[in-house]
Structure formats: structure tokens, C-alpha cells
Design an enzyme around this catalytic site. Structure first.
Site, PDB file in Angstrom:
ATOM      1  N   SER A 138       0.824  -1.218   0.000  1.00  0.00           N
ATOM      2  CA  SER A 138       0.000   0.000   0.000  1.00  0.00           C
ATOM      3  C   SER A 138       0.854   1.262   0.000  1.00  0.00           C
ATOM      4  O   SER A 138       2.011   1.251   0.428  1.00  0.00           O
ATOM      5  CB  SER A 138      -0.910   0.031   1.229  1.00  0.00           C
ATOM      6  OG  SER A 138      -1.738  -1.095   1.270  1.00  0.00           O
TER       7      SER A 138
HETATM    8  N1  SAH Z   1      -0.576  -5.000   4.228  1.00  0.00           N
HETATM    9  C1  SAH Z   1       0.050  -5.321   2.961  1.00  0.00           C
HETATM   10  C2  SAH Z   1      -0.867  -4.931   1.826  1.00  0.00           C
HETATM   11  C3  SAH Z   1      -0.966  -6.029   0.837  1.00  0.00           C
HETATM   12  S1  SAH Z   1      -2.242  -5.860  -0.362  1.00  0.00           S
HETATM   13  C4  SAH Z   1       1.413  -4.681   2.824  1.00  0.00           C
HETATM   14  O1  SAH Z   1       1.766  -3.800   3.643  1.00  0.00           O
HETATM   15  O2  SAH Z   1       2.180  -5.070   1.941  1.00  0.00           O
HETATM   16  C5  SAH Z   1      -3.534  -6.857   0.343  1.00  0.00           C
HETATM   17  C6  SAH Z   1      -3.184  -8.287   0.671  1.00  0.00           C
HETATM   18  O3  SAH Z   1      -4.389  -8.915   1.109  1.00  0.00           O
HETATM   19  C7  SAH Z   1      -2.689  -9.116  -0.515  1.00  0.00           C
HETATM   20  O4  SAH Z   1      -1.454  -9.685  -0.182  1.00  0.00           O
HETATM   21  C8  SAH Z   1      -3.760 -10.181  -0.709  1.00  0.00           C
HETATM   22  O5  SAH Z   1      -3.267 -11.438  -1.125  1.00  0.00           O
HETATM   23  C9  SAH Z   1      -4.345 -10.262   0.708  1.00  0.00           C
HETATM   24  N2  SAH Z   1      -5.706 -10.812   0.772  1.00  0.00           N
HETATM   25  C10 SAH Z   1      -6.745 -10.656  -0.097  1.00  0.00           C
HETATM   26  N3  SAH Z   1      -7.826 -11.336   0.334  1.00  0.00           N
HETATM   27  C11 SAH Z   1      -7.475 -11.927   1.519  1.00  0.00           C
HETATM   28  C12 SAH Z   1      -8.155 -12.772   2.442  1.00  0.00           C
HETATM   29  N4  SAH Z   1      -9.416 -13.166   2.267  1.00  0.00           N
HETATM   30  N5  SAH Z   1      -7.477 -13.178   3.547  1.00  0.00           N
HETATM   31  C13 SAH Z   1      -6.185 -12.817   3.763  1.00  0.00           C
HETATM   32  N6  SAH Z   1      -5.492 -12.031   2.906  1.00  0.00           N
HETATM   33  C14 SAH Z   1      -6.112 -11.582   1.809  1.00  0.00           C
END
Ligand code: SAH
Length: 218
Positions: free
Chosen positions: A69
Site C-alpha cells: 500500500s
Molecule cells: N498490508 C500489505 C498490503 C498487501 S495488499 C502490505 O503492507 O504489503 C492486500 C493483501 O491482502 C494481498 O497480499 C492479498 O493477497 C491479501 N488478501 C486478499 N484477500 C485476503 C483474504 N481473504 N485473507 C487474507 N489475505 C487476503
């Protein structure tokens, strides 16, 4: 011999300082959040070819078609959580682990769930190398982690079509859940649990996240 070092040099530190000023100028006021952003070496959470842009205030690609993000968004969500030291925080969407690291820098205990197995494995091995020790799970964040509940705070870092009811159940009374809710654009909401049956919701403007997808990906 090929030596792989994770370098955090004066150039990175200088860029990070500037990034903190940028997100401050965009309205982040919680000094503890700014301090945490100032500490986490964001460039190490992405591929090395992105080193030059790691401290721009923009989302960047990580593996498995996901994104790390935008720093402002990380700071904004973290600020909404109103964290107190030693609180139990559940993060949904571990991704690169950057947000996890920011939370840990604020002195809370982090439980984080990732649905993409490859990302989970990668981040599980990577974070301890930087001295970060969260409890990580591979699983479906829609379900939360009932055996570790209740949580003081819950943070969803992917765009949720709705707030998963299991997560609301796993929030402490007096606890706060922060989530971007919506299909294409998301509205950032914070939900305060005021009683076993009552929740108070506030809205905080529009953002765009990768989607929160049900089920896991092996
Ligand atoms: N907090 C992360 C943001 C990653 S983007 C960072 O700082 O890098 C959002 C993430 O949510 C992705 O890696 C995606 O695979 C995950 N995601 C999407 N749906 C999900 C679910 N149902 N349960 C767990 N993770 C999920």
C-alpha cells in the site's frame, strides 16, 4: 562468494525522512505513526529494482499480483486504529509485511493473515531477518482467527465488499476495526464496538485497494 546484504544506507534514510514530511503535509498528525514510518526500511519490502521509488508516496507491486500500500494509506489506517502499547491487533492481508512492521514499531502484538501461500511463506521468512516477530497465518481473513480473539484492533488491508461478520465478532468491546469497504473504489471506515451487539461506524474518504478475496490460494 555472493554475499546478499540488506542495506539501509544514508540515501534510504534521507528518502525516508522526506517521505515522513510528505505524509505529514498530507495530514497525518499522530507522531507515533510518523515515527514508525520513519523507522521501517520500506525499500527492503520490495524487489531491488524498485529501490529508487520505494520512498515515493505510491503503492508498488509485490509478488502474486499484489501491492504494498501507499505509505500515506498505511499511515492513515494506522492512525485510525488509535493504537495503545501491547494491544492485540489482527491484520488481514499480510502481503509484503510492511504494514505489519509499522504496527510492530508501535509496540503492539500483531497477528496477520495472508491468503496467498507464496506471499505468506516469503514474508514469514523475511520479517524475522529485520527483527520483526509477528504471528503469521496462511488462511482466509474473512474468517479471522477465532482461537486468538478477541482483538483490541482489527485492520483490513484489502478492499472488502462488506465487513466480514466474523471479524466484527472477534473485536473486543471498545475495540476498533478499520477497513476499506467497496468493490472498485473503497470508502475507509472505522467501526467501534460499543456493546456485544452494537457498533458505531464512521467514514473517512475514498481509497483504492486490491480486493479482499474469499478462500485461500495455494
Ligand atoms: N498490508 C500489505 C498490503 C498487501 S495488499 C502490505 O503492507 O504489503 C492486500 C493483501 O491482502 C494481498 O497480499 C492479498 O493477497 C491479501 N488478501 C486478499 N484477500 C485476503 C483474504 N481473504 N485473507 C487474507 N489475505 C487476503
Amino acid at each position: 562468494m555472493f554475499l546478499c546484504v540488506m542495506l539501509d544506507n544514508f540515501i534510504h534514510k534521507g528518502r525516508r525522512k522526506k517521505l515522513v514530511e510528505i505524509i505529514k503535509s498530507k495530514g497525518i498528525t499522530d507522531e507515533r505513526v510518523l515515527e514508525a514510518i520513519g523507522k521501517v526500511p520500506r525499500h527492503l519490502f520490495m524487489e531491488s529494482f524498485l529501490d529508487n521509488v520505494a520512498y515515493e508516496d505510491r503503492a508498488q507491486p509485490i509478488s502474486a499480483g499484489q501491492t504494498i500500500s501507499q505509505p500515506y494509506t498505511v499511515a492513515f489506517q494506522t492512525q485510525l486504529l488509535d493504537l495503545k502499547k501491547a494491544e492485540k491487533v489482527l491484520e488481514v492481508g499480510t502481503g509484503s509485511g510492511y504494514q505489519t512492521a509499522v504496527l510492530l514499531e508501535m509496540g503492539v502484538k500483531v497477528f496477520s493473515i495472508e491468503r496467498q501461500r507464496m506471499l505468506y511463506e516469503k514474508t514469514r521468512l523475511f520479517l524475522p531477518k529485520l527483527g520483526y516477530f509477528p504471528t503469521l497465518f496462511w488462511g482466509d481473513g474473512y474468517k479471522g482467527k477465532s482461537n486468538y480473539a478477541p482483538f483490541d484492533k482489527i485492520l483490513i488491508t484489502a478492499g472488502a465488499p462488506f465487513v466480514p461478520p466474523d471479524l466484527l465478532q472477534q473485536l473486543k468491546i471498545g475495540g476498533i476495526l478499520v477497513a476499506p469497504v467497496g468493490e472498485i473504489d473503497q470508502i475507509m471506515i472505522s467501526v467501534l464496538r460499543t456493546s456485544p451487539t452494537d457498533y458505531k461506524q464512521q467514514e473517512h474518504g475514498y481509497f483504492r485497494f486490491v480486493p479482499l478475496i474469499e478462500g485461500v490460494n495455494d
